[in-house]
Design a protein around this motif. Structure first.
Motif, PDB file in Angstrom:
ATOM      1  N   LEU A  86       0.800  -1.222   0.000  1.00 53.97           N
ATOM      2  CA  LEU A  86       0.000   0.000   0.000  1.00 53.97           C
ATOM      3  C   LEU A  86       0.837   1.279   0.000  1.00 53.97           C
ATOM      4  CD1 LEU A  86      -2.917  -1.038   2.398  1.00 53.97           C
ATOM      5  CD2 LEU A  86      -2.885  -1.019  -0.101  1.00 53.97           C
ATOM      6  N   PRO A  87       1.876   1.389   0.850  1.00 56.31           N
ATOM      7  CA  PRO A  87       2.664   2.631   0.821  1.00 56.31           C
ATOM      8  C   PRO A  87       3.295   2.887  -0.540  1.00 56.31           C
ATOM      9  CG  PRO A  87       3.131   1.383   2.818  1.00 56.31           C
ATOM     10  CD  PRO A  87       2.339   0.475   1.922  1.00 56.31           C
ATOM     11  N   GLN A  88       3.803   1.827  -1.171  1.00 59.63           N
ATOM     12  CA  GLN A  88       4.430   1.987  -2.481  1.00 59.63           C
ATOM     13  C   GLN A  88       3.406   2.297  -3.570  1.00 59.63           C
ATOM     14  OE1 GLN A  88       5.192  -0.321  -0.284  1.00 59.63           O
ATOM     15  NE2 GLN A  88       7.407  -0.184   0.053  1.00 59.63           N
ATOM     16  N   MET A  89       2.195   1.784  -3.408  1.00 55.88           N
ATOM     17  CA  MET A  89       1.137   2.139  -4.359  1.00 55.88           C
ATOM     18  C   MET A  89       0.932   3.647  -4.383  1.00 55.88           C
ATOM     19  SD  MET A  89      -1.884  -0.649  -3.810  1.00 55.88           S
ATOM     20  CE  MET A  89      -1.491  -2.326  -3.312  1.00 55.88           C
ATOM     21  N   GLU A  90       0.886   4.226  -3.191  1.00 55.06           N
ATOM     22  CA  GLU A  90       0.694   5.675  -3.090  1.00 55.06           C
ATOM     23  C   GLU A  90       1.920   6.413  -3.608  1.00 55.06           C
ATOM     24  OE1 GLU A  90      -0.461   9.522  -2.368  1.00 55.06           O
ATOM     25  OE2 GLU A  90      -1.668   7.688  -2.496  1.00 55.06           O
ATOM     26  N   GLN A  91       3.090   5.932  -3.241  1.00 50.64           N
ATOM     27  CA  GLN A  91       4.328   6.608  -3.620  1.00 50.64           C
ATOM     28  C   GLN A  91       4.531   6.640  -5.131  1.00 50.64           C
ATOM     29  OE1 GLN A  91       7.794   4.820  -1.899  1.00 50.64           O
ATOM     30  NE2 GLN A  91       9.227   6.258  -2.852  1.00 50.64           N
ATOM     31  N   TYR A  92       4.190   5.530  -5.799  1.00 52.61           N
ATOM     32  CA  TYR A  92       4.505   5.405  -7.214  1.00 52.61           C
ATOM     33  C   TYR A  92       3.292   5.564  -8.131  1.00 52.61           C
ATOM     34  CZ  TYR A  92       8.954   3.757  -5.429  1.00 52.61           C
ATOM     35  OH  TYR A  92      10.157   3.665  -4.779  1.00 52.61           O
ATOM     36  N   SER A  93       2.173   6.004  -7.595  1.00 55.18           N
ATOM     37  CA  SER A  93       1.023   6.256  -8.461  1.00 55.18           C
ATOM     38  C   SER A  93       1.201   7.610  -9.139  1.00 55.18           C
ATOM     39  CB  SER A  93      -0.275   6.245  -7.642  1.00 55.18           C
ATOM     40  OG  SER A  93      -0.270   7.281  -6.686  1.00 55.18           O
ATOM     41  N   GLY A  94       1.193   7.604 -10.433  1.00 52.73           N
ATOM     42  CA  GLY A  94       1.324   8.849 -11.175  1.00 52.73           C
ATOM     43  C   GLY A  94       2.748   9.375 -11.204  1.00 52.73           C
ATOM     44  N   THR A  95       2.874  10.595 -11.714  1.00 53.20           N
ATOM     45  CA  THR A  95       4.170  11.261 -11.825  1.00 53.20           C
ATOM     46  C   THR A  95       4.318  12.231 -10.669  1.00 53.20           C
ATOM     47  OG1 THR A  95       4.158  11.038 -14.234  1.00 53.20           O
ATOM     48  CG2 THR A  95       5.591  12.731 -13.310  1.00 53.20           C
ATOM     49  N   LYS A  96       5.281  11.964  -9.791  1.00 53.34           N
ATOM     50  CA  LYS A  96       5.430  12.736  -8.560  1.00 53.34           C
ATOM     51  C   LYS A  96       6.898  13.036  -8.299  1.00 53.34           C
ATOM     52  CE  LYS A  96       1.468  10.579  -6.189  1.00 53.34           C
ATOM     53  NZ  LYS A  96       1.057   9.781  -5.007  1.00 53.34           N
ATOM     54  N   THR A  97       7.127  14.021  -7.437  1.00 57.89           N
ATOM     55  CA  THR A  97       8.435  14.232  -6.854  1.00 57.89           C
ATOM     56  C   THR A  97       8.242  14.597  -5.392  1.00 57.89           C
ATOM     57  OG1 THR A  97      10.596  15.268  -7.139  1.00 57.89           O
ATOM     58  CG2 THR A  97       8.671  16.702  -7.416  1.00 57.89           C
ATOM     59  N   TYR A  98       8.978  13.963  -4.538  1.00 57.87           N
ATOM     60  CA  TYR A  98       8.838  14.135  -3.084  1.00 57.87           C
ATOM     61  C   TYR A  98       7.393  13.906  -2.631  1.00 57.87           C
ATOM     62  CZ  TYR A  98      13.450  16.181  -3.620  1.00 57.87           C
ATOM     63  OH  TYR A  98      14.780  16.384  -3.939  1.00 57.87           O
ATOM     64  N   GLY A  99       6.684  13.046  -3.348  1.00 62.78           N
ATOM     65  CA  GLY A  99       5.314  12.725  -2.998  1.00 62.78           C
ATOM     66  C   GLY A  99       4.273  13.681  -3.534  1.00 62.78           C
ATOM     67  N   PHE A 100       4.675  14.730  -4.242  1.00 62.45           N
ATOM     68  CA  PHE A 100       3.746  15.718  -4.788  1.00 62.45           C
ATOM     69  C   PHE A 100       3.467  15.421  -6.261  1.00 62.45           C
ATOM     70  CE2 PHE A 100       5.786  17.800  -1.233  1.00 62.45           C
ATOM     71  CZ  PHE A 100       4.785  18.549  -0.642  1.00 62.45           C
ATOM     72  N   PRO A 101       2.206  15.333  -6.680  1.00 60.96           N
ATOM     73  CA  PRO A 101       1.896  15.153  -8.101  1.00 60.96           C
ATOM     74  C   PRO A 101       2.375  16.364  -8.907  1.00 60.96           C
ATOM     75  CG  PRO A 101      -0.020  14.655  -6.728  1.00 60.96           C
ATOM     76  CD  PRO A 101       0.976  15.324  -5.839  1.00 60.96           C
ATOM     77  N   ILE A 102       3.025  16.100 -10.037  1.00 64.82           N
ATOM     78  CA  ILE A 102       3.574  17.180 -10.852  1.00 64.82           C
ATOM     79  C   ILE A 102       3.306  16.932 -12.332  1.00 64.82           C
ATOM     80  CG2 ILE A 102       5.412  17.863  -9.256  1.00 64.82           C
ATOM     81  CD1 ILE A 102       7.330  16.106 -10.969  1.00 64.82           C
ATOM     82  N   THR A 103       3.343  18.011 -13.083  1.00 61.03           N
ATOM     83  CA  THR A 103       3.456  17.960 -14.531  1.00 61.03           C
ATOM     84  C   THR A 103       4.903  18.284 -14.851  1.00 61.03           C
ATOM     85  OG1 THR A 103       1.169  18.664 -14.871  1.00 61.03           O
ATOM     86  CG2 THR A 103       2.692  18.982 -16.696  1.00 61.03           C
ATOM     87  N   VAL A 104       5.550  17.442 -15.643  1.00 59.27           N
ATOM     88  CA  VAL A 104       6.979  17.592 -15.860  1.00 59.27           C
ATOM     89  C   VAL A 104       7.292  17.601 -17.352  1.00 59.27           C
ATOM     90  CG1 VAL A 104       7.407  15.099 -15.715  1.00 59.27           C
ATOM     91  CG2 VAL A 104       9.239  16.684 -15.138  1.00 59.27           C
ATOM     92  N   ALA A 112      19.425  20.491 -30.545  1.00 63.84           N
ATOM     93  CA  ALA A 112      18.953  19.169 -30.117  1.00 63.84           C
ATOM     94  C   ALA A 112      19.670  18.714 -28.846  1.00 63.84           C
ATOM     95  CB  ALA A 112      19.108  18.140 -31.230  1.00 63.84           C
ATOM     96  N   THR A 113      19.734  19.634 -27.866  1.00 59.21           N
ATOM     97  CA  THR A 113      20.372  19.370 -26.585  1.00 59.21           C
ATOM     98  C   THR A 113      19.402  19.713 -25.462  1.00 59.21           C
ATOM     99  OG1 THR A 113      22.567  19.865 -27.471  1.00 59.21           O
ATOM    100  CG2 THR A 113      22.318  19.993 -25.090  1.00 59.21           C
ATOM    101  N   LEU A 114      19.409  18.929 -24.403  1.00 60.99           N
ATOM    102  CA  LEU A 114      18.566  19.221 -23.244  1.00 60.99           C
ATOM    103  C   LEU A 114      19.116  20.447 -22.521  1.00 60.99           C
ATOM    104  CD1 LEU A 114      16.264  18.372 -21.292  1.00 60.99           C
ATOM    105  CD2 LEU A 114      17.991  17.083 -20.006  1.00 60.99           C
ATOM    106  N   ARG A 115      18.335  21.516 -22.528  1.00 60.81           N
ATOM    107  CA  ARG A 115      18.770  22.752 -21.888  1.00 60.81           C
ATOM    108  C   ARG A 115      18.085  22.996 -20.551  1.00 60.81           C
ATOM    109  NH1 ARG A 115      19.986  27.077 -25.220  1.00 60.81           N
ATOM    110  NH2 ARG A 115      19.494  28.441 -23.462  1.00 60.81           N
ATOM    111  N   GLY A 116      16.942  22.359 -20.304  1.00 62.87           N
ATOM    112  CA  GLY A 116      16.253  22.636 -19.053  1.00 62.87           C
ATOM    113  C   GLY A 116      15.199  21.600 -18.716  1.00 62.87           C
ATOM    114  N   ILE A 117      14.747  21.662 -17.468  1.00 59.95           N
ATOM    115  CA  ILE A 117      13.607  20.870 -17.020  1.00 59.95           C
ATOM    116  C   ILE A 117      12.606  21.804 -16.369  1.00 59.95           C
ATOM    117  CG2 ILE A 117      14.855  18.707 -16.733  1.00 59.95           C
ATOM    118  CD1 ILE A 117      15.014  19.333 -13.715  1.00 59.95           C
ATOM    119  N   ARG A 118      11.350  21.425 -16.412  1.00 58.88           N
ATOM    120  CA  ARG A 118      10.265  22.250 -15.854  1.00 58.88           C
ATOM    121  C   ARG A 118       9.337  21.343 -15.048  1.00 58.88           C
ATOM    122  NH1 ARG A 118       7.739  25.395 -20.424  1.00 58.88           N
ATOM    123  NH2 ARG A 118       9.297  26.983 -19.867  1.00 58.88           N
TER     124      ARG A 118
END
Length: 221
Positions: A86-104, A112-118
């Motif tokens: 159960l804890p891992q289900m919550e931790q790994y459901s969706g796209t998150k960082t530090y447990g917060f749901p994010i759009t990334v 054609a080079t990675l210049r940033g992340i958002r």
């Protein structure tokens, strides 16, 4: 190989946005995420893409960078469900960082080079998660060092009020190294027209507030 590759002992792992290294050529980026699409300035996905190589289908932003939205592989969530963890289900459901749901999303330049992340806290989260979204800033500032941030607390505009006595409207920047800048915007407030209680019925409203974090890490050249 799947993004959720197996560790010894059978537990899979998955790549996250922090595994992307700025300055990496497009053809060297790990292709182990899912649901690639053109980004919408940290918002929901636009035109679907087959992968990083389709980035030229996305319209450049004013900076000249092209935004590619993606999600984390969901195999780890299925692994947790299969093992009834159960804890891992919550931790790994969706796209998150530090447990917060994010759009990334990733920001790709004309070479054609990675210049940033958002990263932007996901406004589609349930009310409780969204109410706490502004706290993500604490984890991000800790990740890149508490000191050295230049922050400006912005005054409320007409109609903007605190949420449960807390008003946050802050913009911060930090020079991570000579070539890389981090920017962090945090909001926790009610906008004009939003209220805790409905003015007609007197009942408590749901979701009438803004609580968000927007973070960018960009290599200047």
């Amino acid at each position: 190989m799947s993004a959720a590759s197996a560790e010894s002992g059978g537990r899979p792992t998955r790549l996250e946005v922090w595994d992307l290294q700025l300055g990496t050529p497009l053809d060297k980026l790990p292709d182990e995420f899912i649901d690639y699409a053109c980004g919408t300035n940290g918002g929901p996905p636009s035109a679907p893409l087959a992968g990083w190589r389709d980035v030229t289908r996305c319209r450049p932003e004013a900076s000249g960078l092209r935004e590619v939205y993606f999600r984390y592989d969901d195999e780890l969530e299925y692994w947790a469900k299969a093992n009834n963890l159960l804890p891992q289900m919550e931790q790994y459901s969706g796209t998150k960082t530090y447990g917060f749901p994010i759009t990334v999303s990733a920001l790709i330049d004309e070479q054609a080079t990675l210049r940033g992340i958002r990263l932007v806290s996901d406004p589609r989260s349930d009310t409780q998660n969204r109410d706490e979204a502004y706290l993500l800033r604490n984890f991000l500032t800790a990740r890149f060092g508490r000191s050295g941030w230049a922050c400006e607390s912005l005054p409320p505009q007409d109609g903007e009020t605190p949420v449960s006595g807390i008003f946050v409207k802050e913009s911060c920047r930090k020079q991570i190294d000579p070539e890389t800048t981090a920017s962090l915007a945090t909001r926790h407030l009610r906008k004009a027209g939003q209220s805790q209680f409905d003015r007609h019925s007197g009942r408590e409203t749901t979701g009438q507030f803004e609580s968000m974090v927007r973070f960018e890490l960009v290599r200047d050249r």
